[in-house]
Design a protein around this motif. Structure first.
Motif, short mmCIF file in Angstrom:
data_model
loop_
_atom_site.label_atom_id
_atom_site.label_comp_id
_atom_site.label_asym_id
_atom_site.label_seq_id
_atom_site.Cartn_x
_atom_site.Cartn_y
_atom_site.Cartn_z
N VAL A 92 0.85 -1.19 0.00
CA VAL A 92 0.00 0.00 0.00
C VAL A 92 0.89 1.24 0.00
O VAL A 92 1.81 1.36 0.81
N ALA A 93 0.64 2.15 -0.93
CA ALA A 93 1.35 3.43 -0.99
C ALA A 93 0.46 4.50 -0.37
O ALA A 93 -0.73 4.59 -0.69
N ILE A 94 1.04 5.30 0.53
CA ILE A 94 0.31 6.41 1.15
C ILE A 94 0.90 7.70 0.60
O ILE A 94 2.10 7.96 0.75
N VAL A 95 0.07 8.49 -0.07
CA VAL A 95 0.54 9.72 -0.72
C VAL A 95 -0.27 10.90 -0.20
O VAL A 95 -1.36 10.75 0.36
N GLY A 96 0.28 12.08 -0.42
CA GLY A 96 -0.40 13.31 -0.01
C GLY A 96 0.59 14.45 0.04
O GLY A 96 1.80 14.25 0.09
N HIS A 97 0.07 15.67 0.01
CA HIS A 97 0.93 16.85 0.07
C HIS A 97 1.57 16.96 1.46
O HIS A 97 1.14 16.30 2.41
N ILE A 138 -3.43 2.44 -3.45
CA ILE A 138 -2.96 3.77 -3.09
C ILE A 138 -3.97 4.42 -2.15
O ILE A 138 -5.17 4.40 -2.40
N LEU A 139 -3.45 4.99 -1.08
CA LEU A 139 -4.28 5.70 -0.11
C LEU A 139 -3.85 7.16 -0.14
O LEU A 139 -2.71 7.49 0.19
N MET A 140 -4.75 8.04 -0.59
CA MET A 140 -4.44 9.46 -0.70
C MET A 140 -4.98 10.21 0.51
O MET A 140 -6.17 10.11 0.84
N LEU A 141 -4.09 10.95 1.18
CA LEU A 141 -4.49 11.76 2.33
C LEU A 141 -4.55 13.23 1.95
O LEU A 141 -3.72 13.71 1.18
#
Length: 270
Positions: free
Chosen positions: A37-42, A211-214
């Motif tokens: 699982v990839a965790i992405v976000g600014h 992908i989990l976008m925060l």
């Protein structure tokens, strides 16, 4: 049916309790054993905070985290940390030993492990990351990709169920990044290792199963790469998707759905 190795329910956290804005707000998700699982976000979205909470460096103000069915808290965090390894952005900050094998041995020595078992684990970990030939080398003299492989070997020697990469590939050149991603995919397949990657790199995120976008402490989007990248997003999509969209704009007969890099290469060869 896959068994969740990590379950997060209604997780809430803020660094300054005097402020109303929460760093993480009511976050819930589950990760299956063997999943990537990839965790992405600014910056400021809460992704690194979440990574630190998953290894017990920070504890939630409300909600809970379960690792292999056991709640992570003050009493259990020391034992559960043995099941989760974390690799940070700069491997130099993790080096202790004067040689590669001494560095991999450091955490094992703290566990009062027997010499024979420790040696076997060091040998196995270095082989898994293809660094056996460098065991006597000074870690500080290795390339960026080699240093990160050693840092990962130090974690793998502990035989964790979960490997967390906190921007661990950001300092690598493109070739080293591709090689390390390929090695991690192989490790996941052969060791049934669960991988969580915290990243800004959409090409790295595209290697994940999900992908989990925060955004500002909330989950904005969660799904496989083909679902996340199919529509327009603020982040620049992976290279293969950018190429597909460029060809589409030029009226080329390109597939009308997301393509992985491998799928794009196969399509171009037709």
């Amino acid at each position: 049916m896959p068994t969740p190795i990590i379950e997060v329910k209604n997780l809430t956290f803020r660094y300054d309790k005097r402020l109303e804005k929460e760093t993480l707000a009511n976050v819930s998700f589950a990760i299956d054993k063997g999943e990537w699982v990839a965790i992405v976000g600014h910056n400021g979205s809460g992704k690194s905070t979440l990574a630190r909470m998953l290894v017990g460096l920070l504890l939630p103000q409300s909600g809970l985290i379960s690792i292999a069915g056991r709640e992570l808290n003050d009493e259990s965090k020391w034992e559960l940390r043995r099941r989760i390894g974390m690799v940070f952005q700069n491997p130099d900050n993790q080096f202790i030993g004067t040689t590669v094998q001494d560095d991999v041995a450091f955490c094992l020595e703290n566990l009062n492990m027997s010499f024979d078992e420790m040696k076997a684990r060091i040998d196995e970990a270095l082989e898994l990351v293809e660094m056996s030939a460098f065991r006597e080398h000074d870690p500080s003299r290795l390339s960026g990709g080699q240093k990160q492989r050693v840092a990962i070997a130090g974690v793998l020697a502990l035989k964790p169920d979960v490997l967390i990469l906190d921007e661990a590939l950001v300092m690598l050149d493109p070739r080293s990044r591709r090689e390390l991603l390929a090695s991690l995919q192989q490790l996941r397949n052969t060791q049934n290792l669960t991988i969580i990657s915290i990243t800004h790199d959409m090409n790295e995120a595209a290697a994940a199963d999900r992908i989990l976008m925060l955004r500002e402490g909330h989950i904005e989007k969660c799904g496989p790469p083909q679902d996340v990248f199919h529509g327009e997003i603020e982040w620049e999509p992976p290279f293969a998707e950018r190429l597909r969209r460029t060809l589409l704009k030029r009226n080329c007969s390109v597939p009308n759905s997301y393509m992985t890099e491998e799928e794009m290469v196969q399509w171009l060869w037709k």
